[in-house]
Scaffold this motif. Structure first.
Motif, short mmCIF file in Angstrom:
data_model
loop_
_atom_site.label_atom_id
_atom_site.label_comp_id
_atom_site.label_asym_id
_atom_site.label_seq_id
_atom_site.Cartn_x
_atom_site.Cartn_y
_atom_site.Cartn_z
N MET A 52 0.84 -1.20 0.00
CA MET A 52 0.00 0.00 0.00
C MET A 52 0.88 1.25 0.00
O MET A 52 1.89 1.33 0.68
N ASN A 53 0.45 2.24 -0.78
CA ASN A 53 1.15 3.52 -0.76
C ASN A 53 0.98 4.19 0.59
O ASN A 53 0.00 3.96 1.28
N LYS A 54 1.95 5.04 0.94
CA LYS A 54 1.85 5.81 2.18
C LYS A 54 0.60 6.71 2.08
O LYS A 54 0.41 7.40 1.08
N PRO A 55 -0.24 6.70 3.11
CA PRO A 55 -1.43 7.56 3.05
C PRO A 55 -1.03 9.03 2.98
O PRO A 55 -0.09 9.46 3.64
N ARG A 56 -1.76 9.77 2.16
CA ARG A 56 -1.37 11.16 1.93
C ARG A 56 -2.27 12.15 2.67
O ARG A 56 -3.48 11.95 2.78
N PHE A 57 -1.65 13.22 3.13
CA PHE A 57 -2.35 14.34 3.74
C PHE A 57 -2.28 15.50 2.75
O PHE A 57 -1.20 16.02 2.47
N ILE A 58 -3.44 15.87 2.21
CA ILE A 58 -3.51 16.83 1.12
C ILE A 58 -4.34 18.04 1.57
O ILE A 58 -5.40 17.86 2.17
N THR A 59 -3.86 19.24 1.30
CA THR A 59 -4.63 20.43 1.70
C THR A 59 -4.90 21.33 0.50
O THR A 59 -4.16 21.32 -0.49
N PHE A 60 -6.00 22.08 0.62
CA PHE A 60 -6.37 23.09 -0.37
C PHE A 60 -6.33 24.45 0.32
O PHE A 60 -6.93 24.62 1.38
N GLU A 61 -5.62 25.38 -0.31
CA GLU A 61 -5.47 26.72 0.26
C GLU A 61 -5.70 27.76 -0.83
O GLU A 61 -5.64 27.46 -2.02
N GLY A 62 -5.92 28.98 -0.38
CA GLY A 62 -6.12 30.09 -1.32
C GLY A 62 -7.11 31.07 -0.73
O GLY A 62 -7.70 30.82 0.32
N ILE A 63 -7.29 32.18 -1.43
CA ILE A 63 -8.18 33.22 -0.91
C ILE A 63 -9.63 32.74 -0.93
O ILE A 63 -9.96 31.76 -1.60
N ASP A 64 -10.47 33.46 -0.21
CA ASP A 64 -11.88 33.11 -0.16
C ASP A 64 -12.50 33.23 -1.55
O ASP A 64 -12.19 34.17 -2.28
N SER A 110 -3.33 28.65 6.00
CA SER A 110 -4.30 29.75 6.12
C SER A 110 -3.98 30.62 7.33
O SER A 110 -4.04 31.85 7.24
N THR A 111 -3.62 29.99 8.46
CA THR A 111 -3.26 30.79 9.64
C THR A 111 -2.01 31.61 9.35
O THR A 111 -1.93 32.79 9.68
N ARG A 112 -1.02 30.98 8.73
CA ARG A 112 0.22 31.70 8.40
C ARG A 112 -0.09 32.93 7.56
O ARG A 112 0.41 34.03 7.83
N VAL A 113 -0.91 32.74 6.54
CA VAL A 113 -1.15 33.84 5.60
C VAL A 113 -2.09 34.89 6.22
O VAL A 113 -1.83 36.09 6.11
#
Ligand code: ADP
Ligand code: MG
Length: 202
Positions: free
Chosen positions: A1-13, A101-104
């Motif tokens: 099995m591939n390593k499970p991935r943690f994927i995020t979506f970011e950007g302006i509202d 999002s917190t960083r930005v």
């Protein structure tokens, strides 16, 4: 099995994060992956409660420092209760917003507190996504989309065009500083065009 991935979506509202994170989750599920689709602020029962505390719409309710602590507490609970258990069980985790999002947002509003954000992240969160889609687009169009949206799922649309422009540059800077995990996506296209570009990362 591939390593499970943690994927995020970011950007302006209004840039299409919620739309594209749902579509990507649907695509991965159709391919047979076990996917947890989650979001911030929130994403676990405790974190959703903290979300209600933070997103009061009253700028006097919390000091900037307390607000950062609340976002960090909420993220810690989200990580402990939702993200880490899902990854440990071999599931793919897709989060609509995460630490970037917190960083930005804090970087844009209180740049002097950015070191506090980074220190708390190191101390209490530690986890970075394997892959982050940063949806970049014209802030005026994103603002129109956000205002047209009925659900009111996000309060960030209230801030106006100048602020959206500042946030956009914050996300662009972050993408350039983290090329190992960040993919810049042109959001000035139809949902289908954007989804088909993202689909290549399935
Ligand atoms: P975000 O989660 O980044 O704030 P959403 O996914 O909620 O953005 O999209 C904001 C609004 O714009 C929604 O009404 C959505 O249906 C619409 N929308 C999303 N992507 C596009 C696109 N590529 N073109 C036009 N409208 C879009
Ligand atoms: Mg959204």
């Amino acid at each position: 099995m591939n390593k499970p991935r943690f994927i995020t979506f970011e950007g302006i509202d209004g840039s299409g994060k919620s739309t594209q994170s749902r579509r990507f989750a649907d695509q991965l599920r159709a391919q047979g992956q076990d996917v947890v689709l989650t979001r911030e602020p929130g994403g676990s029962p405790g974190a959703e409660e903290i979300r209600q505390l933070v997103l009061t719409g009253d700028p006097e309710r919390w000091s900037p420092e307390t607000e950062i602590l609340l976002f960090t507490a909420s993220r810690r609970d989200h990580l402990e209760k939702t993200i880490e258990p899902a990854l440990a069980a071999g599931k793919t985790v897709i989060s609509d917003r995460f630490a970037d999002s917190t960083r930005v947002y804090q970087g844009a509003t209180r740049g002097d507190l950015r070191a506090m954000v980074d220190n708390l992240h190191k101390l209490m969160i530690g986890r970075e996504p394997d892959l982050t889609f940063i949806i970049d687009m014209d802030p005026a169009t994103a603002l129109e989309r956000g205002l047209a949206r009925k659900s009111g799922e996000d309060r960030f649309e209230d801030f106006g065009l100048g602020f959206q422009e500042t946030l956009r540059h914050g996300f662009l800077a972050l993408a350039h500083a983290n090329p190992d995990r960040c993919i810049l996506i042109d959001g000035n296209r139809t949902p289908d065009q954007i989804a088909s570009e993202i689909a290549a990362y399935a």
